[in-house]
Design a protein around this motif. Structure first.
Motif, PDB file in Angstrom:
ATOM      1  N   ALA A 157       0.829  -1.212   0.000  1.00 19.94           N
ATOM      2  CA  ALA A 157       0.000   0.000   0.000  1.00 19.94           C
ATOM      3  C   ALA A 157       0.857   1.252   0.000  1.00 19.94           C
ATOM      4  O   ALA A 157       0.541   2.244  -0.682  1.00 19.94           O
ATOM      5  N   PHE A 158       1.953   1.234   0.781  1.00 17.95           N
ATOM      6  CA  PHE A 158       2.877   2.373   0.783  1.00 17.95           C
ATOM      7  C   PHE A 158       3.420   2.636  -0.615  1.00 17.95           C
ATOM      8  O   PHE A 158       3.399   3.762  -1.114  1.00 17.95           O
ATOM      9  N   TRP A 159       3.899   1.588  -1.282  1.00 16.52           N
ATOM     10  CA  TRP A 159       4.496   1.778  -2.598  1.00 16.52           C
ATOM     11  C   TRP A 159       3.455   2.148  -3.648  1.00 16.52           C
ATOM     12  O   TRP A 159       3.745   2.914  -4.574  1.00 16.52           O
ATOM     13  N   GLY A 160       2.233   1.664  -3.491  1.00 15.25           N
ATOM     14  CA  GLY A 160       1.168   2.068  -4.408  1.00 15.25           C
ATOM     15  C   GLY A 160       0.897   3.559  -4.316  1.00 15.25           C
ATOM     16  O   GLY A 160       0.759   4.251  -5.341  1.00 15.25           O
ATOM     17  N   ARG A 167       4.062   8.822 -10.721  1.00 16.03           N
ATOM     18  CA  ARG A 167       3.961   8.045 -11.966  1.00 16.03           C
ATOM     19  C   ARG A 167       4.049   8.898 -13.220  1.00 16.03           C
ATOM     20  O   ARG A 167       4.383   8.380 -14.293  1.00 16.03           O
ATOM     21  N   THR A 168       3.741  10.194 -13.129  1.00 17.31           N
ATOM     22  CA  THR A 168       3.830  11.056 -14.308  1.00 17.31           C
ATOM     23  C   THR A 168       5.235  11.607 -14.525  1.00 17.31           C
ATOM     24  O   THR A 168       5.493  12.286 -15.514  1.00 17.31           O
ATOM     25  N   ALA A 198       1.643  -3.345  -6.585  1.00 13.37           N
ATOM     26  CA  ALA A 198       0.948  -2.107  -6.229  1.00 13.37           C
ATOM     27  C   ALA A 198       1.364  -0.958  -7.133  1.00 13.37           C
ATOM     28  O   ALA A 198       0.535  -0.130  -7.539  1.00 13.37           O
ATOM     29  N   ILE A 199       2.642  -0.877  -7.459  1.00 11.54           N
ATOM     30  CA  ILE A 199       3.154   0.167  -8.353  1.00 11.54           C
ATOM     31  C   ILE A 199       2.505   0.054  -9.724  1.00 11.54           C
ATOM     32  O   ILE A 199       2.008   1.047 -10.286  1.00 11.54           O
ATOM     33  N   ARG A 200       2.480  -1.140 -10.270  1.00  7.27           N
ATOM     34  CA  ARG A 200       1.920  -1.327 -11.612  1.00  7.27           C
ATOM     35  C   ARG A 200       0.398  -1.166 -11.605  1.00  7.27           C
ATOM     36  O   ARG A 200      -0.187  -0.677 -12.588  1.00  7.27           O
ATOM     37  N   GLY A 203      -0.679   2.213 -12.451  1.00  8.75           N
ATOM     38  CA  GLY A 203      -0.402   2.666 -13.810  1.00  8.75           C
ATOM     39  C   GLY A 203       0.980   3.255 -13.992  1.00  8.75           C
ATOM     40  O   GLY A 203       1.278   3.829 -15.051  1.00  8.75           O
ATOM     41  N   ALA A 204       1.838   3.138 -12.984  1.00  6.98           N
ATOM     42  CA  ALA A 204       3.194   3.669 -13.084  1.00  6.98           C
ATOM     43  C   ALA A 204       4.072   2.716 -13.890  1.00  6.98           C
ATOM     44  O   ALA A 204       4.165   1.535 -13.563  1.00  6.98           O
TER      45      ALA A 204
END
Length: 389
Positions: A157-160, A167-168, A198-200, A203-204
């Motif tokens: 959750a932290f990394w998300g 991500r931009t 979580a990162i993916r 959408g990052a």
């Protein structure tokens, strides 16, 4: 670092390369994790801390010199999980917004103002809730036998949340964790995979770099029997296929980076992890390495830099360490002598030249490639090479 006392587009880049290439080269910015050490291991010391007094992420003038004069295109920026996610909140998606804003200002300065790349570095050793005696204090994230430990889900959750906020910015690289150690490798992989997922999910598409166990040491990558990083870390799955490996490699007798004498041959000690990278078709960054100002260290530092440049598995590096709060103290390789740091303008305790003057300028800086990637998303396949304007 482990101290002895405590411590173009991605698709275009998929074209085959004829030779080994370093795309990203620079320095670790260490000071954002400062201000919490306690000689009495008092939990909560220095939290949240006073920005600009107890800790600070970068010196803009130092970043200017490194980027504009020394032509580096990469800075690794350390921070503490306990400041980003205070223990009163718990690890997860709720941030201390004041602290995050300070961090974002530093990252934006590096990436948007200076046009370089930045690795986000949670400097926590895969632990959370008590940084007072890092690298050993705090509960191992995901340890279900410890009721005080943050969970694997919380780490994800932290990394998300962090990924959603960056991500931009295609020049941001997600370094999942500094130097995990003394934990089951299966748990390490579970935590890292939760972060990648979580990162993916957010959408990052940013480059991710993942560490191994045992302080992510290159020399020990194939050691440790069933727990060896070589048996586990290739199991990580990234749907974007933009995942690299994070390796640290110090050159002193015990690989701690605490001693002035350089005695370890990098070509020998990195042979195992390099073969593993080649076997699994993976790329790597060496995000911590260093040496003192001795003749032997000059030779061996040139050796590790040449080794990375000659082996296509290595695409980037950051030397340890610069940062605005080191003063005359040394982040590396001095047997506790006060020889200063790699921070431009720093001095040794006696007012003499620092490691910036005696190690960075005459040795490491000369190995910064004339052409690096200055535009486009950071990628395991690199991008367009050009000289810094």
């Amino acid at each position: 670092m482990r101290f002895s006392n405590t411590s173009a587009a991605v698709c275009a880049a998929l074209l085959p390369r004829a030779a080994a290439t370093i795309y990203y080269a620079g320095v670790a910015q260490s000071s954002g994790e400062f201000g919490v050490w306690s000689a009495t291991a008092t939990k909560g010391t220095g939290l949240p801390g006073r920005f600009g007094v107890d800790y600070q992420f970068i010196s803009t003038s130092g970043v200017d010199i490194m980027t504009d004069q020394h032509k580096v295109n990469l800075h690794r920026v350390a921070f503490l999980l306990e400041r980003m996610c205070p223990p009163s909140y718990g690890l997860g998606a709720k941030f201390n917004e004041t602290h995050f804003d300070y961090f974002k200002q530093a990252v934006d300065y590096i990436t948007k103002t200076k046009g370089a790349y930045a690795i986000l570095d949670p400097h926590n050793y895969m632990r959370y809730n008590d940084p007072s005696s890092q690298p050993f204090s705090g509960s191992v994230i995901g340890n279900t036998l410890d009721p005080t430990a943050a969970t694997t889900t919380q780490f994800g959750a932290f990394w998300g949340e962090l990924a959603a906020r960056f991500r931009t910015n295609e020049k941001v690289i997600f370094g999942l964790m500094n130097e995990p150690h003394d934990m089951p490798s299966s748990l390490l992989v579970a935590n890292l995979q939760a972060a990648i997922d979580a990162i993916r999910k957010e959408g990052a598409k940013n480059l991710i770099i993942a560490p191994g166990n045992s302080w992510t040491g290159g020399h020990s990558w194939t050691e440790g029997g069933a727990e060896a990083s070589s048996n586990w870390i290739h199991k990580l799955a990234d749907p974007e296929e933009n995942l690299a490996i994070d390796i640290h490699e110090y050159l002193d007798e015990d690989f701690s980076g605490g001693h002035a004498a350089c005695t370890q041959d990098p070509a020998t000690n990195l042979a195992g992890v390099t073969a593993w990278l080649k076997e699994h078709k993976l790329k790597a960054f060496v995000t911590e390495f260093g040496g003192s100002n001795t003749t032997a260290c000059t030779t061996i530092l040139n050796g590790i830099l040449d080794y990375m440049a000659q082996n296509e598995e290595y695409i980037g590096w950051t030397a340890w360490a610069a940062g605005p709060f080191w003063g005359p103290n040394s982040p590396c390789c001095t047997d506790s002598k006060q020889w200063g740091s790699l921070e431009p303008g720093s001095k040794a305790a006696n007012g003499g030249p620092s490691l910036y003057d005696t190690v960075w300028v005459p040795v490491i800086q000369k190995k910064v490639p004339a052409e690096l990637q200055w535009s486009g998303i950071a990628s395991v396949n690199g991008g367009k090479l050009e000289k810094k304007a």
